[in-house]
Design an enzyme around this catalytic site. Sequence first.
Site, PDB file in Angstrom:
ATOM      1  N   HIS A  61       8.943  -0.864   3.396  1.00 44.97           N
ATOM      2  CA  HIS A  61       8.153   0.141   3.617  1.00 44.97           C
ATOM      3  C   HIS A  61       7.135  -0.186   4.583  1.00 44.97           C
ATOM      4  O   HIS A  61       6.296  -1.257   4.633  1.00 44.97           O
ATOM      5  CB  HIS A  61       7.639   0.958   2.447  1.00 44.97           C
ATOM      6  CG  HIS A  61       6.934   1.883   2.396  1.00 44.97           C
ATOM      7  ND1 HIS A  61       7.558   3.018   3.173  1.00 44.97           N
ATOM      8  CD2 HIS A  61       5.761   2.506   1.944  1.00 44.97           C
ATOM      9  CE1 HIS A  61       6.644   4.179   3.045  1.00 44.97           C
ATOM     10  NE2 HIS A  61       5.806   3.912   2.274  1.00 44.97           N
ATOM     11  N   HIS A  73       1.343   6.839   5.682  1.00 46.94           N
ATOM     12  CA  HIS A  73       2.647   6.246   5.645  1.00 46.94           C
ATOM     13  C   HIS A  73       3.498   7.571   5.496  1.00 46.94           C
ATOM     14  O   HIS A  73       3.196   8.515   4.916  1.00 46.94           O
ATOM     15  CB  HIS A  73       2.622   5.155   4.640  1.00 46.94           C
ATOM     16  CG  HIS A  73       2.490   5.700   3.174  1.00 46.94           C
ATOM     17  ND1 HIS A  73       3.437   5.427   2.124  1.00 46.94           N
ATOM     18  CD2 HIS A  73       1.293   6.112   2.597  1.00 46.94           C
ATOM     19  CE1 HIS A  73       3.159   6.058   0.902  1.00 46.94           C
ATOM     20  NE2 HIS A  73       1.594   6.208   1.325  1.00 46.94           N
ATOM     21  N   CYS A 162      10.093   6.026   7.722  1.00 43.12           N
ATOM     22  CA  CYS A 162       8.585   5.455   7.632  1.00 43.12           C
ATOM     23  C   CYS A 162       8.655   4.279   8.794  1.00 43.12           C
ATOM     24  O   CYS A 162       7.538   4.189   9.493  1.00 43.12           O
ATOM     25  CB  CYS A 162       8.224   4.605   6.450  1.00 43.12           C
ATOM     26  SG  CYS A 162       9.304   3.201   5.748  1.00 43.12           S
TER      27      CYS A 162
END
Length: 231
Positions: A61, A73, A162
Amino acid sequence: MLDTLIFLLEKFFFFCFSFLSSSPCCRYVGHAPAPPPPPLPHAAVLRRGDLLEVPRTLFTHFGIYLGNNRVAHLIPDILPVVTSDARLLRRKVTNTRLLLGVLTKRASVRVDSVEDFAYGARVLLNAMDRAVSRRALPGEEAARRAECLLGSAPYSLLWNNCEHFVTWCRYGAASSLQTEQFCQWLKSLIRDQRNVVLAALLGLLSLTYLGVSSGTTLPAIIIPFTLWMAS
C-alpha cells in the site's frame, strides 16, 4: 449472501496474490532486485511529498506524506457513494467497506495519520525512487497534487489503484509496478501450453459429469482453443 461473497473474494485475492508473490517474476519489472530499504526514520524527518510504502501480506500500500503526521492515500471505499456525512467518512475503512469498494469500483483519496495508514506494519520511505526511471518531482508539488485529488474517486484493482495515485503525484505519470508484475505472470500463464491440456481435460470432465449442452460444450471448446491460439 453478502458475507458469503466477501468471504469468496477474500479467498480469491489471497490465492491470486499468494501465487503471484511466489513467482520468480514477482519483483520490480525491468530492474535488478535491490536490497531491502532501511526502516522508516523518526516522523520528524519526513518531508511533504515523501512516498510512504507499507508492505502487506498480499500487496503493498502506498501514500503521500502531507506533513503534520498526515498521509494521503487512495483506498477502495463504498461509503462515499451512499453518504456525504464527513463524520462517517472519516472513520477507518473496514474490510467490508473496502471489498464493496473493489466490487463497485469506487474509492476515496483520504487523509489519515501515519499510524493509521501503517496499521502496525513497517513503513518504507521513498523506496520506489530506486525502481522507477522517472525523477521524483519536488516534494511540495507532489503533496499539492495529492491534495488536489482528495475525495471520491473511481477505482480499478489493476488500472487505477493506490500505486497509480502515488506515482502520478510523485513522478508525474500514473503507473503500477504491481499491475505490471501481475500482467507478466498472467502472460506467462497463458503462454504455458500445459494449461491448454489442463483446460481441455477439465472440459472433457465437465462434459462427462454434466452432460452435453450449450452451457458445457461451448466453454469446453472455446477456452482450450483460446489458450492454444494465445500460447
